[in-house]
Design a protein around this motif. Structure first.
Motif: not given
Length: 420
Positions: A315-333
C-alpha cells in the motif's frame, strides 16, 4: 430554421451582460483538475466573459497536469485570475506555478505559496539527473515570471531552494499583485488595471460589480476526483478483492461479484491516472497468498502477520506521488491491512473447514458410524447404530453383540463390517 435559431442564440449571447466565470479548485492537481479548469476557460471564452476566477487551495500535484493547466491559462482568450483563498489555504508546489502563470495573482490574508522544488520519488537519481530536473523546473518558472512581469529571482528561489512565502512576503516581492479578504474586495482592487497578456497584448480589466457565474464540477468529475485520492483507490481495490473472493467461494451470490468488480475497475481507473508502481501489486497478491496459507496451515499467525506486512508495504509503495497527499498514508495502510488480514484469514478458515468437514446429517452422516449387532448378521440381521435399530447386511458373518462399522446406506438398510 436552424440558421434563425443560431442567430437568436448569438444575439442573446451578445445582449447578455458579460460575467466572470468562477470555479473552486480545492484539491490536488491531477487530470480531473486539468479537465475542470479547461472546461471553465472554454465556457468563459464561448460566453465572452470578462475574466475567469480560479479560487484555489492545493498542496500541489502532478507535473503533467500542472503544465497542461498552465498552457491553457497562457492561451486563454479571457484573462485568468488565480486567487489563493480562504485564509489558511495554500498554493504549494504545482499550485505555485499555476498562481504565477495567471494574468492576475492574488492571495487572501493568512495564506502561503511556494515550496515548488521538483520531487521525484521511487527512483535513485544521480546528481546530474537531479540537476537536470531542477534546471528544467527553474527555467519554466523563470519564463512564466518574466512574461508576467513578476520577480524572477524570488520565483526561482521557490523552485531551487523550496522557499515558501506568506501573502505579505509574496506581495512585497512582487510575486502577486493583490491581497484581498474576499472576492468583492479583489474585484474592486483590480478593476481598471491594465494587464499584459502572455501573447504580449494588453487589456484593461472591467470587473467591478460584474455578475459571478459559478461553475461546479459535474457528478462524473466529483466522483473521479474523489477516487483519485490514493487512499480511496487503495480501499476500493482491497474491498473489491475481498468481495470477488467471496463471490468465487459462493457462486451465484452475484452481489459480492458485482460490488467487487465495480470497486476494482474504479480503483484501477484512478491508479492508471496516478503515478502508480504496479510492481506493488505483486506484494498485495503475495499478501493474499499468505492469508490463504495461514488459513490452511497452522503457523501460529506467522503467515498471517507476513501477509499483513506485505499488504502494508504494498500500500505504501502503490502510488509514487510527488507530495505526501498523493500517496497512501501509513494510517490508511494499517487501518485497512490489519482488519483485512483478520477477516480474510477467518473467512478462508471457515471455507476450508467446511470443505474438509464430513457430512454429519441425513443418511450420508451414518457412514463411518459405529454400532452393535443386536442379532447375528450372516449375511442379514439387525444392528443398533446412531440410537436406532437398522436392518443390516454384512459381507462376512458377524456375531451378536460384536461392534460394527457402517460402510454404506442403501435406503432403510445399512451395509456393515466388523469394527476391528
Amino acid at each position: 430554421m436552424r440558421r434563425l435559431f443560431a442567430a437568436v442564440l448569438m444575439l442573446a449571447a451578445t445582449a447578455a451582460p458579460a460575467a466572470i466565470v468562477r470555479i473552486r479548485v480545492d484539491d490536488m492537481i491531477h487530470p480531473i483538475s486539468d479537465e475542470f479548469i479547461s472546461r471553465a476557460i472554454d465556457e468563459a471564452a464561448a460566453a465572452h466573459a470578462d475574466a475567469v476566477l480560479i479560487e484555489m487551495s492545493t498542496p500541489g500535484g502532478l507535473d503533467d497536469s500542472m503544465r497542461s493547466i498552465i498552457q491553457k491559462i497562457m492561451q486563454s482568450p479571457v484573462p485568468v485570475i488565480v486567487y489563493v483563498t480562504p485564509s489558511g489555504a495554500r498554493a504549494a508546489s504545482a499550485g505555485f506555478f499555476i498562481l504565477e502563470s495567471a494574468d492576475v495573482a492574488a492571495m487572501s490574508p493568512g495564506t502561503n505559496t511556494g515550496a515548488a522544488h521538483p520531487v521525484i520519488l521511487g527512483e535513485k537519481l544521480d546528481d546530474v539527473m537531479k540537476m537536470k530536473l531542477q534546471n528544467d523546473a527553474a527555467a519554466f518558472i523563470r519564463s512564466i515570471a518574466k512574461q508576467r512581469g513578476r520577480n524572477v529571482a524570488a520565483a526561482e528561489a521557490a523552485v531551487r531552494e523550496a522557499k515558501s512565502y506568506t501573502e505579505t512576503e509574496a506581495l512585497s516581492l512582487k510575486l502577486i499583485e493583490v491581497i484581498a479578504a474576499d472576492v468583492p474586495s479583489l474585484l474592486r482592487a483590480i478593476d481598471g488595471r491594465t494587464i499584459k497578456r502572455f501573447n504580449g497584448t494588453t487589456t484593461t480589466l472591467h470587473v467591478r460589480g460584474e455578475q459571478l457565474r459559478t461553475i461546479d464540477m459535474t457528478v462524473r468529475q466529483r466522483l473521479l476526483s474523489w477516487i483519485m485520492n490514493p487512499n480511496v483507490a487503495f480501499i476500493l481495490f482491497s474491498l473489491g478483492m475481498l468481495a470477488l473472493w467471496a463471490e468465487f467461494n459462493h457462486p451465484g451470490a452475484f452481489v459480492p461479484g458485482v460490488v467487487g468488480l465495480i470497486s476494482i475497475v474504479m480503483a484501477v481507473f484512478a491508479l492508471n491516472l496516478l503515478p502508480t508502481r504496479y510492481s506493488a501489486f505483486v506484494l498485495i497478491l503475495v499478501a493474499f497468498a499468505l492469508f490463504a496459507l495461514e488459513a490452511k496451515f497452522t503457523s501460529h499467525g506467522v503467515l498471517g502477520i507476513g501477509g499483513a506486512i506485505c499488504m502494508v508495504i504494498g500500500a505504501l509503495l502503490l502510488v509514487d506521488g510527488p507530495i505526501p497527499e498523493m500517496r497512501v498514508n501509513v494510517i490508511t495502510a494499517l487501518a485497512v491491512s490489519i482488519p483485512f488480514a483478520i477477516i480474510a484469514v477467518f473467512l478462508m478458515s471457515l471455507v476450508l473447514r467446511a470443505r474438509k468437514a464430513r457430512i454429519s446429517t441425513g443418511s450420508e452422516g451414518m457412514i463411518g458410524e459405529f454400532g452393535v449387532a443386536r442379532t447375528p448378521v450372516a449375511p442379514d440381521g439387525k444392528v443398533f447404530v446412531h440410537g436406532e435399530i437398522w436392518n443390516a447386511t454384512a459381507g462376512v458373518p458377524i456375531n451378536e453383540g460384536a461392534r460394527v462399522r457402517v460402510r454404506a446406506v442403501d435406503g432403510l438398510r445399512v451395509v456393515v463390517e466388523p469394527a476391528e
